[in-house]
Each structure stands twice: as C-alpha cells, then as structure tokens.
Design an enzyme around this catalytic site. Structure first.
Site, PDB file in Angstrom:
ATOM      1  N   HIS A 166      32.967  42.278  42.532  1.00  0.00           N
ATOM      2  CA  HIS A 166      31.304  41.364  42.887  1.00  0.00           C
ATOM      3  C   HIS A 166      31.461  40.682  41.718  1.00  0.00           C
ATOM      4  O   HIS A 166      31.732  40.231  40.803  1.00  0.00           O
ATOM      5  CB  HIS A 166      30.703  42.597  42.285  1.00  0.00           C
ATOM      6  CG  HIS A 166      30.166  43.837  43.185  1.00  0.00           C
ATOM      7  ND1 HIS A 166      29.986  44.883  43.242  1.00  0.00           N
ATOM      8  CD2 HIS A 166      30.826  43.743  45.044  1.00  0.00           C
ATOM      9  CE1 HIS A 166      30.051  45.996  43.725  1.00  0.00           C
ATOM     10  NE2 HIS A 166      30.246  45.341  45.096  1.00  0.00           N
ATOM     11  N   GLU A 169      29.673  40.351  38.460  1.00  0.00           N
ATOM     12  CA  GLU A 169      30.324  40.415  37.092  1.00  0.00           C
ATOM     13  C   GLU A 169      31.567  40.109  36.292  1.00  0.00           C
ATOM     14  O   GLU A 169      32.440  41.069  36.841  1.00  0.00           O
ATOM     15  CB  GLU A 169      30.495  41.999  37.459  1.00  0.00           C
ATOM     16  CG  GLU A 169      29.205  42.631  38.817  1.00  0.00           C
ATOM     17  CD  GLU A 169      29.220  43.807  38.933  1.00  0.00           C
ATOM     18  OE1 GLU A 169      30.346  44.813  38.926  1.00  0.00           O
ATOM     19  OE2 GLU A 169      28.423  44.254  40.631  1.00  0.00           O
ATOM     20  N   HIS A 298      33.557  46.573  36.284  1.00  0.00           N
ATOM     21  CA  HIS A 298      31.693  46.652  37.023  1.00  0.00           C
ATOM     22  C   HIS A 298      31.283  45.611  35.483  1.00  0.00           C
ATOM     23  O   HIS A 298      31.657  46.618  34.686  1.00  0.00           O
ATOM     24  CB  HIS A 298      31.265  46.648  37.590  1.00  0.00           C
ATOM     25  CG  HIS A 298      32.095  47.798  39.506  1.00  0.00           C
ATOM     26  ND1 HIS A 298      32.014  46.955  40.306  1.00  0.00           N
ATOM     27  CD2 HIS A 298      33.131  48.044  39.847  1.00  0.00           C
ATOM     28  CE1 HIS A 298      32.378  47.053  41.739  1.00  0.00           C
ATOM     29  NE2 HIS A 298      33.302  47.711  40.615  1.00  0.00           N
ATOM     30  N   GLU A 370      30.613  50.534  33.804  1.00  0.00           N
ATOM     31  CA  GLU A 370      30.180  49.364  33.930  1.00  0.00           C
ATOM     32  C   GLU A 370      29.738  49.207  32.969  1.00  0.00           C
ATOM     33  O   GLU A 370      28.884  49.931  32.566  1.00  0.00           O
ATOM     34  CB  GLU A 370      28.797  50.109  34.690  1.00  0.00           C
ATOM     35  CG  GLU A 370      29.034  50.839  36.359  1.00  0.00           C
ATOM     36  CD  GLU A 370      28.703  49.786  37.210  1.00  0.00           C
ATOM     37  OE1 GLU A 370      28.805  48.554  36.660  1.00  0.00           O
ATOM     38  OE2 GLU A 370      28.686  49.603  38.537  1.00  0.00           O
TER      39      GLU A 370
END
Length: 419
Positions: A166, A169, A298, A370
C-alpha cells in the site's frame, strides 16, 4: 471555445484528487460496524472503543454514505494529508540512520539510490539491485539478497521481507532499510549479525507498489499522500487503482466485505486474481524459491497479524497453528504489538491477501506487521521513523533465525532500545 471548455473540464478531472478525513463514529451496538460496512464504507486501519466508537480514515466522497447510516460522528482531522504533512520535516537529521527527502521518508528514486549505495559499500554482503519485473506504469520492482556470499545460491535457509503493498505506508520500507543497514554495518563486529549473514539468505522487496508511491510524491512531495492502491484506472473519480493486497488468488473474492468488486473502493480486488503485474511478480518470485517464513510489512496499528484473514472461524491445522502462535508471540514480546488474526486485531476480514496466499498456497508462515500506533497513522512524524524501525529489529532478526537451524549466539537487548 468549445474545445477550450472541454479541455478545462478534462484537466480539472485529471488533477482532481480525493481528500481524506479521520472520523470517529459512535458505535453503540454490535451491529453498528456491520451497518457501516453494509452502507459501503470501508473501515481501514481502525481503532476503537468497543460499544462506544470506532475511528478510521474515509475519503470525502464517502461522507454521504456515512450520513446515510444515521450514526453520529465527528471529524477528527478534516484533511488527513495536510495533518500528516504538518508533522514531517524534510531537514530532520539522524546520526544513526540516514532519512529521506520526503518528510524523512525515501522517494522511489531514493530507494533505488539507497540500494545502490548498500551494494557499493558492502558488495560482499548484498547483491546489486535486481529487477523482478516492472509495474503497471513501467517502474522496476527491485529485490536484493543479503548473505555472506550473496551472489551464490548456497544451501541455506531463505527468508523473505516485503514492503509497500500500500503506497501510503512508507514505514513498511523504512523499517527494512534500517534492518539491512544493521546487518551490513555490524557484520564481523556483532556475533548475531555475523551468524545471520553467514547462515541465511535474506531477500528484500522494499517497494511492491512503486507507482502508488510516485503518485504520492507528486501530490504531496513533502510526504503525507494518501494514495493506497496501484496506478490502474478503475474509477471515474478518485481513488483509482487496484488494492494489491486483495489481488492474490487464495480466497480471492470470497465475499464483498473482505474485498470490493467496485473499482472506486479502497479495497478493490481487480478483475481477477493476479490481474496486476505487481502481484504477478511476487507470485513468480516466491514460486521460484523455498521461503519458510515471510514478513509482509504494512502500517499502522501496532499489530502483528497471522492467517487466516478471510474467515474468522477458520484456523490452520493444529501443528501449524502452534508454530504461528509460538513465533508470533516471540516476535512481539518486546514491541508488544497485538498479535492475532485480522478479525482479532484490526476487527475486519480480508480476502485475496498476501499472507493468506503465501500460507494457503505455499505453506509459508507469513505475517503482517502493522508498524506504528494509531497516533502515528500512515505517515508517522519524522522523529518517529527511527524508534519504529528499532522496535521491529528484533522480529526481523527472530524470523531470520526461525527459518532454519539455529546457532548458539549470545546477545543482549538493552532496556528501551532494540539494536
């Protein structure tokens, strides 16, 4: 005059882009989040107080859908891109790790330059950057391998690290560059770095989505761009693109909650599995190797996510489940990231996702870290880049050990600093 009028309309559409807001929605019942999803609102990287509220980013174009739910909400940040940009400093200097020109983050050109410099400085430990193929818009998707004999295919365990599925990110690749520098700079002086490079083949794909990154550079050169997907034209307004992390074949299009069939949605899965050159490149690369573990980075949420993401009631077989738990708990013991499946961490299901595919199709123990707390968001403040990279150094090292036979190496972790 008619030509000029239509030219103006065309240019207005060409340069228009979505404004994102951070909203906090009251969710007094267990059905509130379901009501949001049923209304066509994607809840991406949310944080919440169960039974009270949920907070997430939303494109301005989706605000009417939010109004239709009749749920009460407040806007925390009216322009999320501007808010992120206000916390970034392109002149910030770090003695321990060189930052980039985009609010501290590397542009795509700087990613290429950093890979070149690593090879120039440590040609005995890292390969020259290798193009695995090109993106939709023709940009190279680069890979490097680190080992004591990086240009040889030795009988050593292989480990994979990826970043930037993404485009908004960037901590996903900043963390990987920090780890690569740590390995190279500490080789032959730190026993653990030395043993890892002597006994492992470590592969890095720092930027799977270069087109989205370059678009963010263009719309927000100082950082903060909110483009998530790749560069494919899929919508008559923004956001365009395919969500690369919904484009893998395992349980692709399992339902329309974990991914979307609508090209204007942030989780648009594409027209078919591996419809995008970027995911096709990842597929071909993985199928030509023997990876046992993968970390697909991410941001954000301080989370550490394991398969499966498409069905909250489905778990891997018992033996694999125990390995996922053992390794996951070990890798989060110092950074205290919340460990679990997607429904246990972010609170929603996904399908067509990379880790599910890596495990479901190839038996790879794949995790999604994350990086960053809810306060960090997609673009953590410049002074947070180094601390966030440091707190992921241990899981990066642990995963590299776990892919193969272990060595007896003594090392310690100082309180408050994972180096």
């Amino acid at each position: 005059m008619k030509y000029s009028f239509f030219a103006i309309i065309f240019l207005a559409g060409l340069f228009a882009r979505e404004t994102y807001k951070q909203v906090r929605v009251e969710t007094p019942t267990t059905h509130s989040i379901i009501d949001l999803q049923s209304a066509g609102i994607e809840i991406d990287h949310s944080h919440q107080q169960p039974g009270e509220w949920i907070e997430f980013a939303i494109p301005e174009s989706k605000i009417p859908k939010l109004n239709n739910t009749q749920l009460s909400y407040e806007i925390i940040h009216d322009d999320l891109e501007a808010y992120y940009a206000s916390r970034l400093d392109s002149d910030y200097e770090s003695r321990d790790f060189e930052l980039g020109s985009m609010g501290g983050y590397y542009t795509f050109a700087e990613i290429e330059e950093k890979l070149d410099k690593l090879f120039m400085d440590y040609p005995n430990l890292i390969t020259e950057k290798i193009s695995l193929g090109t993106s939709l818009e023709g940009r190279n998707i680069w890979m490097v391998k680190m080992s004591d004999n990086p240009n040889e295919d030795e009988d050593e365990a292989e480990m994979l690290y990826t970043g930037l599925h993404h485009a908004r990110e960037p901590m996903s690749y900043m963390n990987l560059f920090y780890f690569m520098h740590w390995l190279a700079e500490n080789y032959e002086t730190d026993p653990e770095a030395t043993a890892l490079l002597n006994g492992r083949e470590l592969y890095f794909i720092p930027a799977i989505n270069p087109d989205g990154l370059v678009y963010n550079q263009e719309i927000a050169p100082n950082g903060g761009g909110m483009q998530r997907k790749n560069g494919r034209e899929t919508c008559n307004h923004t956001p365009d693109g395919v969500d690369l992390n919904r484009n893998y074949s395992f349980m692709w299009a399992f339902d329309d909650v974990g991914s979307s069939p609508d090209g204007c949605y942030e989780t648009y899965r594409g027209t078919s599995p591996f419809s995008e050159p970027e995911t096709q490149i990842v597929k071909e690369f993985i199928e030509s190797h023997n990876f046992k573990i993968a970390l697909n980075y991410h941001s954000y949420g301080n989370l550490f996510i394991r398969p499966y993401g498409f069905d909250p009631d489905l778990s891997p077989p018992e033996e694999d489940f125990e390995i996922f738990i053992e390794y996951g708990e070990a890798m989060t013991q110092y950074n205290n990231y919340l460990f679990g499946t997607g429904i246990e961490t972010v609170g929603y299901t996904v399908n067509g996702e990379a880790c599910d595919w890596m495990y479901g199709e190839h038996g790879i123990f794949a995790y999604t870290p994350e990086v960053g707390a809810s306060s960090d968001g997609f673009w953590p403040a410049t002074n947070r880049i180094l601390p966030l990279a440091e707190e992921n150094l241990f899981p990066n090292k642990f995963a590299a050990w776990a892919v193969g036979a272990k060595y007896d190496v003594e090392f310690s972790i100082q309180d408050g600093l994972l180096k």
